[in-house]
Design a protein around this motif. Structure first.
Motif, PDB file in Angstrom:
ATOM      1  N   VAL A  99      57.186  58.921  89.103  1.00 35.29           N
ATOM      2  CA  VAL A  99      56.635  57.759  89.793  1.00 35.29           C
ATOM      3  C   VAL A  99      55.653  57.084  88.844  1.00 35.29           C
ATOM      4  O   VAL A  99      54.733  57.709  88.329  1.00 35.29           O
ATOM      5  N   ARG A 100      55.877  55.811  88.581  1.00 36.65           N
ATOM      6  CA  ARG A 100      55.081  55.072  87.608  1.00 36.65           C
ATOM      7  C   ARG A 100      53.994  54.223  88.251  1.00 36.65           C
ATOM      8  O   ARG A 100      52.976  53.941  87.626  1.00 36.65           O
ATOM      9  N   VAL A 101      54.233  53.794  89.491  1.00 34.56           N
ATOM     10  CA  VAL A 101      53.274  52.866  90.090  1.00 34.56           C
ATOM     11  C   VAL A 101      53.293  52.989  91.606  1.00 34.56           C
ATOM     12  O   VAL A 101      54.338  53.221  92.216  1.00 34.56           O
ATOM     13  N   LEU A 102      52.115  52.851  92.189  1.00 31.71           N
ATOM     14  CA  LEU A 102      51.953  52.721  93.631  1.00 31.71           C
ATOM     15  C   LEU A 102      51.300  51.379  93.904  1.00 31.71           C
ATOM     16  O   LEU A 102      50.209  51.103  93.383  1.00 31.71           O
ATOM     17  N   VAL A 103      51.968  50.548  94.699  1.00 28.16           N
ATOM     18  CA  VAL A 103      51.402  49.265  95.121  1.00 28.16           C
ATOM     19  C   VAL A 103      51.003  49.394  96.591  1.00 28.16           C
ATOM     20  O   VAL A 103      51.865  49.455  97.472  1.00 28.16           O
ATOM     21  N   ASN A 104      49.694  49.476  96.843  1.00 24.34           N
ATOM     22  CA  ASN A 104      49.177  49.579  98.206  1.00 24.34           C
ATOM     23  C   ASN A 104      49.046  48.170  98.786  1.00 24.34           C
ATOM     24  O   ASN A 104      48.070  47.469  98.554  1.00 24.34           O
ATOM     25  N   ARG A 125      62.494  53.146  83.567  1.00 21.83           N
ATOM     26  CA  ARG A 125      61.264  52.661  84.185  1.00 21.83           C
ATOM     27  C   ARG A 125      60.660  53.683  85.141  1.00 21.83           C
ATOM     28  O   ARG A 125      59.450  53.796  85.246  1.00 21.83           O
ATOM     29  N   GLY A 126      61.486  54.385  85.895  1.00 23.64           N
ATOM     30  CA  GLY A 126      60.996  55.340  86.869  1.00 23.64           C
ATOM     31  C   GLY A 126      60.843  54.732  88.245  1.00 23.64           C
ATOM     32  O   GLY A 126      61.362  53.657  88.548  1.00 23.64           O
ATOM     33  N   LEU A 127      60.100  55.436  89.101  1.00 27.42           N
ATOM     34  CA  LEU A 127      59.940  55.035  90.487  1.00 27.42           C
ATOM     35  C   LEU A 127      58.716  54.151  90.665  1.00 27.42           C
ATOM     36  O   LEU A 127      57.688  54.349  90.011  1.00 27.42           O
ATOM     37  N   ALA A 128      58.830  53.206  91.594  1.00 24.96           N
ATOM     38  CA  ALA A 128      57.693  52.411  92.049  1.00 24.96           C
ATOM     39  C   ALA A 128      57.667  52.490  93.563  1.00 24.96           C
ATOM     40  O   ALA A 128      58.703  52.367  94.216  1.00 24.96           O
ATOM     41  N   VAL A 129      56.484  52.704  94.129  1.00 25.60           N
ATOM     42  CA  VAL A 129      56.314  52.749  95.577  1.00 25.60           C
ATOM     43  C   VAL A 129      55.556  51.504  96.015  1.00 25.60           C
ATOM     44  O   VAL A 129      54.489  51.191  95.454  1.00 25.60           O
ATOM     45  N   VAL A 130      56.101  50.784  96.986  1.00 29.88           N
ATOM     46  CA  VAL A 130      55.453  49.587  97.522  1.00 29.88           C
ATOM     47  C   VAL A 130      55.316  49.766  99.023  1.00 29.88           C
ATOM     48  O   VAL A 130      56.323  49.889  99.725  1.00 29.88           O
TER      49      VAL A 130
END
Length: 288
Positions: free
Chosen positions: A82-87, A8-13
């Protein structure tokens, strides 16, 4: 079947200490992402740490925190993209525009808009390389600005505009930009908003005569709707859908109030004013 975090990779929240942010971090970790969960205090880091959940100290108004986050993504020991950034990070305080001090306006924009943009700018090169996704957590207040919600709604209206522009800029590179608009969700944000308003300089006697009844009614209404709202985990599932959908919608709404977002564009302004005033009226007589 859960996909491994290496796949899946990285997700940043961001704003993952409590509420929607914490629930989203856990939901994405459960779906196989390795989540970098932005928190502001060590005790919040200890609370959220777990399988697939790596807390990072992140105040999005501090450039050095953002630089450290970008370095952590770039130097991932397992080479995961990194697959997603959730701001998600945000602050709220409900006060009339006349009363809300200009320095507090600036602080709210620093957190709710400029900080989000700074994190996005720092991670965009990596997200473009991975054809990843940006998910901006707006609000029903990003479409409808009720009385005393002016400062908060202004930041969310602006975030909606930034999201639209960013979506159009990044489409040629395969990066999706999605907005999620929660309505009433049972989180700690409301309590913090009421406390924040109470910590601000008191209204003058003249302002109190004008607005104290309105502020009391708004807070009563907010408490009532939040108590009847969805749990943060329900919002997190919608956010996860925005993250994982092969062809995501540009906007997702959460909660009963979200219906207002879909009809407001068809209502004349004066009619919407009357509807909102009528909805507030029953709360004016309620004592806290």
């Amino acid at each position: 079947m859960t996909v491994s975090s290496e796949t899946r990779g990285l997700a940043v929240v961001t704003g993952a200490s409590t509420g929607i942010g914490a629930a989203t971090a856990r939901e994405l970790a459960g779906r196989g992402y390795h989540v970098l969960a932005g928190v502001r205090r060590d005790r919040d880091a200890d609370a959220i740490r777990g399988p697939g959940l790596e807390p990072v100290i992140l105040d999005i108004t501090h450039p050095d925190h953002i630089e450290a986050l970008a370095a952590r993504v770039h130097e991932d020991s397992q080479g995961r993209p990194v697959r997603v950034l959730v701001n998600n990070a945000a602050v709220q305080a409900n006060l009339p525009i006349e009363v809300f001090a200009i320095e507090e306006w600036r602080r709210m924009f620093e957190v709710n808009l400029f900080g989000q943009i700074a994190v996005t700018q720092a991670l965009l090169p990596a997200l473009i390389r991975s054809k990843g996704r940006v998910v901006n957590i707006s609000s029903v207040g990003g479409r409808v600005a009720m009385a005393t919600y002016g400062p908060y709604a202004a930041t969310k209206f602006a975030l909606e505009a930034v999201s639209d522009s960013l979506r159009r800029e990044l489409a040629p590179f395969g990066v999706e930009v999605v907005v999620v608009q929660p309505g009433a969700v049972r989180t700690e944000m409301l309590g913090r908003a009421i406390a924040a308003a109470g910590d601000l300089p008191a209204m003058t006697s003249e302002q109190g005569q004008r607005y104290s009844g309105l502020v009391r009614a708004i807070n009563n209404q907010a408490v009532s709707s939040t108590n009847a709202g969805l749990p943060a985990e329900a919002a997190a599932k919608v956010i996860a859908r925005a993250v994982t959908a092969r062809r995501p919608r540009t906007r997702y709404s959460v909660g009963r109030e979200a219906a207002l977002v879909h009809v407001v564009r068809f209502l004349p302004d004066r009619m919407l004013d009357r509807i909102l005033a009528a909805a507030l009226r029953p709360h004016s007589a309620v004592t806290t």
